[in-house]
Design an enzyme around this catalytic site. Sequence first.
Site, PDB file in Angstrom:
ATOM      1  CG  HIS A 174     -11.015  44.978   5.884  1.00 53.37           C
ATOM      2  ND1 HIS A 174     -10.131  44.051   6.373  1.00 53.37           N
ATOM      3  CD2 HIS A 174     -11.120  45.929   6.847  1.00 53.37           C
ATOM      4  CE1 HIS A 174      -9.699  44.418   7.561  1.00 53.37           C
ATOM      5  NE2 HIS A 174     -10.298  45.551   7.891  1.00 53.37           N
ATOM      6  N   GLY A 177     -18.125  48.929   9.393  1.00 49.94           N
ATOM      7  CA  GLY A 177     -18.722  47.638   9.710  1.00 49.94           C
ATOM      8  C   GLY A 177     -19.515  47.647  11.013  1.00 49.94           C
ATOM      9  CE  LYS A 198     -15.090  41.502  14.438  1.00 50.37           C
ATOM     10  NZ  LYS A 198     -14.102  42.476  14.812  1.00 50.37           N
ATOM     11  CD  GLN A 240      -7.834  52.451  16.105  1.00 51.23           C
ATOM     12  OE1 GLN A 240      -7.968  53.395  15.325  1.00 51.23           O
ATOM     13  NE2 GLN A 240      -8.541  51.336  15.975  1.00 51.23           N
TER      14      GLN A 240
HETATM   15  P1  AMP Z   1     -10.150  47.732  10.817  1.00 57.49           P
HETATM   16  O1  AMP Z   1      -9.198  47.555   9.664  1.00 57.49           O
HETATM   17  O2  AMP Z   1     -10.165  46.592  11.763  1.00 57.49           O
HETATM   18  O3  AMP Z   1     -10.023  49.080  11.476  1.00 57.49           O
HETATM   19  O4  AMP Z   1     -11.611  47.720  10.160  1.00 57.49           O
HETATM   20  C1  AMP Z   1     -11.957  48.604   9.110  1.00 57.49           C
HETATM   21  C2  AMP Z   1     -13.443  48.527   8.891  1.00 57.49           C
HETATM   22  O5  AMP Z   1     -13.807  47.186   8.544  1.00 57.49           O
HETATM   23  C3  AMP Z   1     -14.258  48.894  10.148  1.00 57.49           C
HETATM   24  O6  AMP Z   1     -15.353  49.711   9.760  1.00 57.49           O
HETATM   25  C4  AMP Z   1     -14.714  47.537  10.658  1.00 57.49           C
HETATM   26  O7  AMP Z   1     -15.924  47.605  11.392  1.00 57.49           O
HETATM   27  C5  AMP Z   1     -14.913  46.778   9.347  1.00 57.49           C
HETATM   28  N1  AMP Z   1     -14.884  45.330   9.565  1.00 57.49           N
HETATM   29  C6  AMP Z   1     -13.966  44.622  10.276  1.00 57.49           C
HETATM   30  N2  AMP Z   1     -14.305  43.313  10.307  1.00 57.49           N
HETATM   31  C7  AMP Z   1     -15.458  43.195   9.606  1.00 57.49           C
HETATM   32  C8  AMP Z   1     -16.317  42.079   9.284  1.00 57.49           C
HETATM   33  N3  AMP Z   1     -16.056  40.838   9.681  1.00 57.49           N
HETATM   34  N4  AMP Z   1     -17.434  42.328   8.548  1.00 57.49           N
HETATM   35  C9  AMP Z   1     -17.705  43.594   8.119  1.00 57.49           C
HETATM   36  N5  AMP Z   1     -16.946  44.666   8.400  1.00 57.49           N
HETATM   37  C10 AMP Z   1     -15.826  44.479   9.128  1.00 57.49           C
END
Ligand code: AMP
Length: 263
Positions: free
Chosen positions: A35, A146, A148, A59
């Site tokens: 993040h 991301g 990811k 989700q």
């Molecule tokens: P989340 O809080 O899991 O919904 O993720 C929020 C954002 O962070 C999303 O766009 C994810 O794809 C991105 N993200 C999560 N893990 C990673 C990572 N290891 N590297 C880069 N971006 C990430």
Amino acid sequence: MQILKDIISWKNFQPKLINKNLGFVPTMGNLHKGHGALIQHCIDSNDLSVVSIFVNPTQFNKAEDFQSYPKTLNEDIKLLESLGVDFLFLPDEDTIYNDSFTYKVSFENDSAKIMEDLHRPGHFTGVLTIVMKLLNIIKPQNCYLGEKDYQQLNLIKGMVKAFYMDTNIIGCDTIREEGGLAFSSRNNRLSNIERKLAEKVATIFHNTQINDREKYEQISALGVEIEYLENHYNRKFIAFKIGNVRLIDNFDYKTQEIKCKNS
Ligand code: AMP
């Protein structure tokens, strides 16, 4: 950093945003270095930055996953302040789902009905709906997501195009721990032994010297359950389970092969 918990407070700031480039990073909190990299990129490329933290109930396929999603708001706020984020949007469920999730964003593209969509039915409807709502509230010029979650990134790009939404969607590289495991909020739920196992899976998955069948065999031999290991959009994707923890990863195998040949 201004913390805004409702839409009215955010709207009050909007006159100050005229002629400014606004960058946005939506998250579910429990922030890690993955993040952090998205947020840093957002700060570097825009006049003002907004991060949202909202654990989106629609989700999650399993109620217990939603209930047990890690919440570390105080640490998250410290990190965002240290990075220099301008605004944190922190809405509650009633604000976001004022329609009780009556209106939903769905997609009918068969080529997208693979991998995460097959294994987590309804997941992307929840994701697209929350992202549509957040982009309509924040109205950023740029939104950082991301790679990811590559399938999610692709679907959000498709939605923004289909609905003529005025935001550029920018995909950012996956950030990894030293052991090669992609940073994820779910990694915190792994024991030390499970984490070592997850690192071994990452090493096998990223090994460009072996084919997919060998990857499958070597990972299965560790006692790890693979949900899928597939190739799409010139990338290799995996979802696997260690205990109760489900992890996903992907990489661009063309670029990886070139890097390996040159190293
Ligand atoms: P989340 O809080 O899991 O919904 O993720 C929020 C954002 O962070 C999303 O766009 C994810 O794809 C991105 N993200 C999560 N893990 C990673 C990572 N290891 N590297 C880069 N971006 C990430």
